[in-house]
Design a protein around this motif. Structure first.
Motif, mmCIF file in Angstrom:
data_model
loop_
_atom_site.group_PDB
_atom_site.id
_atom_site.type_symbol
_atom_site.label_atom_id
_atom_site.label_comp_id
_atom_site.label_asym_id
_atom_site.label_seq_id
_atom_site.Cartn_x
_atom_site.Cartn_y
_atom_site.Cartn_z
ATOM 1 N N ARG A 35 4.763 -15.159 34.018
ATOM 2 C CA ARG A 35 4.222 -15.022 35.470
ATOM 3 C C ARG A 35 4.904 -15.835 36.491
ATOM 4 N N PRO A 36 4.799 -17.244 35.923
ATOM 5 C CA PRO A 36 5.597 -18.159 37.208
ATOM 6 C C PRO A 36 7.038 -17.863 37.537
ATOM 7 N N MET A 37 7.654 -17.319 36.682
ATOM 8 C CA MET A 37 8.913 -16.815 36.574
ATOM 9 C C MET A 37 9.221 -15.702 37.351
ATOM 10 N N LEU A 38 8.457 -14.612 36.670
ATOM 11 C CA LEU A 38 8.858 -13.149 37.075
ATOM 12 C C LEU A 38 7.642 -12.661 38.053
ATOM 13 N N GLY A 39 6.648 -13.387 38.415
ATOM 14 C CA GLY A 39 5.986 -13.003 39.467
ATOM 15 C C GLY A 39 5.109 -11.625 39.147
ATOM 16 N N ASN A 40 5.355 -10.803 39.994
ATOM 17 C CA ASN A 40 4.723 -9.314 39.987
ATOM 18 C C ASN A 40 5.758 -8.314 39.905
ATOM 19 N N GLY A 41 6.568 -8.618 39.248
ATOM 20 C CA GLY A 41 7.963 -7.486 39.188
ATOM 21 C C GLY A 41 7.447 -6.531 38.456
ATOM 22 N N LEU A 42 8.184 -5.443 38.451
ATOM 23 C CA LEU A 42 7.953 -4.414 37.751
ATOM 24 C C LEU A 42 7.619 -4.407 36.250
ATOM 25 N N PRO A 43 8.290 -5.343 35.440
ATOM 26 C CA PRO A 43 7.818 -5.321 33.991
ATOM 27 C C PRO A 43 6.369 -5.979 33.789
ATOM 28 N N LEU A 44 5.778 -6.483 34.880
ATOM 29 C CA LEU A 44 4.575 -7.350 34.743
ATOM 30 C C LEU A 44 3.555 -6.918 35.684
ATOM 31 N N SER A 45 3.641 -5.763 36.307
ATOM 32 C CA SER A 45 2.779 -5.300 37.284
ATOM 33 C C SER A 45 2.183 -3.946 36.855
ATOM 34 N N ASP A 46 0.922 -3.686 37.373
ATOM 35 C CA ASP A 46 0.242 -2.326 36.986
ATOM 36 C C ASP A 46 -0.470 -1.793 38.289
ATOM 37 N N GLY A 47 -0.784 -0.605 37.869
ATOM 38 C CA GLY A 47 -1.744 0.078 39.169
ATOM 39 C C GLY A 47 -0.813 0.382 40.368
ATOM 40 N N GLU A 48 -1.452 0.343 41.431
ATOM 41 C CA GLU A 48 -1.011 0.819 42.646
ATOM 42 C C GLU A 48 0.198 0.048 42.943
ATOM 43 N N PHE A 49 0.280 -1.195 42.747
ATOM 44 C CA PHE A 49 1.264 -2.011 43.334
ATOM 45 C C PHE A 49 2.632 -1.629 42.429
ATOM 46 N N TRP A 50 2.484 -1.544 41.201
ATOM 47 C CA TRP A 50 3.521 -0.922 40.252
ATOM 48 C C TRP A 50 4.041 0.235 40.736
ATOM 49 N N LEU A 51 3.223 1.087 41.010
ATOM 50 C CA LEU A 51 3.590 2.249 41.368
ATOM 51 C C LEU A 51 4.459 2.412 42.632
ATOM 52 N N ARG A 52 4.069 1.903 43.631
ATOM 53 C CA ARG A 52 4.720 1.560 44.830
ATOM 54 C C ARG A 52 6.200 1.045 44.462
ATOM 55 N N GLN A 53 6.163 -0.112 43.804
ATOM 56 C CA GLN A 53 7.642 -0.747 43.439
ATOM 57 C C GLN A 53 8.537 0.329 42.718
#
Length: 407
Positions: A35-53
């Motif tokens: 997480r510290p390296m890749l933050g909330n990028g596509l491979p690490l996110s879920d839900g609404e935020f992921w969908l928007r990205q």
């Protein structure tokens, strides 16, 4: 952790977790380490935020955009392949890492990083070591503990942040809002969610740049290295590959339109990904109670998906340990799109399927075609090659090889 752990490799389970009920299975704790390296990028996110990205970024990886990147892929590969002299001995993984790093830097930033490249390489090496060392341990050393490893890891991330935020600032000063994007970074900065018309925040941009960088570098280098190994072990397929490259390209450099015609090249790459998938193991966390083919899955449980085993199930893959690219020529529906009953998932699958899968396959096809157009790389000790299970699956100690020109 709460809820225990479950290892799944059956295609029906993969389909359940990754597609049919993908909302029940989130990244959760399983990605804390990176997480510290890749933050909330596509491979690490879920839900609404992921969908928007995902919606915002999808057009950047469409075929026309990839076709536009082919020139860069060819130019980078030309630089490295042209230097190879008959009899040269080299370390295949090192060569491929340099090619894929330059392709990603030049398609993303339309620049060679010049003076920054050594700093970049050092930071990448530190991060790769860190992830290899800790990515696999179920017992985590907390990232906030100032151990020497953690300090080095944080410092490497700070270096990358400085480079990325520096590039973003340069672009902001000389905006190209109306101009067609020169590269992926322009495209990311100009991208708007088709539904909300919002652009990405600075932090979201930084995270996606990091993810594209990491996803597009080591994994592609591994695929190319394993391909060289498999071709070294199979002179018949290697000779056929060379004939195909000759028939399709003659002496000219590849263009985007040539890639689909390099059918055996594609089959070699797909079969290599079957035997040596980069994402050989990954995890999800159950967001609610569930059941997998009669097994109870408690909320909070860690579900470990194991494509490495899926790709070797004999009921789907006769003679599973054999390198046989012809499986993919006999049944072209396997692979990018057709999931062959979920028994083949080298890029993951379902809504979270790797957004860069076509990009990766195009790049690898071009590099292989241009390499085998000039000659061949022969692994010096193919029998010694062993997989090293780290964040991705690579050849332990690289792959020493000799370049031989065509007779």
């Amino acid at each position: 952790g709460s809820g225990g752990m479950l290892l799944v490799a059956h295609p029906e389970d993969l389909e359940h977790v990754l597609q049919v009920h993908n909302r029940r299975y989130i990244r959760g704790r399983t990605v804390d380490m990176i997480r510290p390296m890749l933050g909330n990028g596509l491979p690490l996110s879920d839900g609404e935020f992921w969908l928007r990205q995902r919606r915002t970024m999808q057009p950047l990886f469409a075929r026309p955009r990839i076709a536009a990147m082919v020139e860069t892929m060819v130019a980078v590969t030309r630089r490295y392949v042209a230097e190879l002299q008959p009899g040269d001995e080299l370390e295949t993984h090192y060569l491929m890492m340099r090619i894929t790093r330059d392709v990603i830097v030049e398609t993303m930033f339309s620049t060679t990083l010049g003076a920054d490249v050594d700093e970049l390489d050092a930071a990448l090496a530190t991060i790769e070591r860190h992830v290899a060392r800790y990515g696999m341990f179920p017992v985590k050393i907390p990232g906030w503990l100032p151990t020497p490893d953690n300090v080095r890891f944080r410092r490497a991330i700070a270096t990358l942040d400085r480079l990325v935020y520096g590039l973003l600032a340069q672009r902001r000063e000389a905006p190209t809002v109306d101009a067609p994007p020169r590269d992926l970074l322009d495209a990311l900065m100009q991208a708007r969610d088709p539904e909300t018309h919002e652009g990405m925040s600075e932090v979201a941009l930084r995270d996606e740049v990091m993810n594209i960088f990491f996803a597009g570098h080591e994994t592609s280098a591994n695929l190319l290295t394993w391909s060289v190994l498999e071709l070294s072990r199979d002179p018949d397929v290697e000779a056929r590959l060379r004939d195909e490259v000759q028939a399709v390209l003659g002496g000219r450099e590849p263009e985007a339109a040539d890639v689909p015609r390099l059918e055996l090249v594609s089959a070699v790459l797909r079969e290599t990904l079957r035997l040596h998938p980069a994402a050989w193991i990954f995890a999800r966390q159950a967001a609610e109670d569930d059941e997998l083919r009669g097994h109870r899955v408690a909320k909070g449980a860690t579900v470990i998906l194991f494509p490495y085993a899926t790709h070797r199930l004999p009921e789907y893959w006769p003679e599973p340990e054999r390198f046989d690219p012809d499986r993919f020529l006999r049944d072209p529906s396997i692979g990018l799109g057709g999931t062959k009953n979920w028994a083949y998932v080298p890029f993951g699958a379902g809504p979270h399927v790797c957004i860069g899968n076509h990009l990766a396959m195009t790049e690898a096809a071009i590099v292989l075609a241009m390499l085998y157009q000039r000659g061949r790389l022969r692994a010096l000790h193919p029998e010694r090659a062993r997989p090293k299970a780290a964040a991705t699956l690579h050849v332990a100690d690289g792959l020493p090889a000799r370049f031989e020109a065509h007779a």
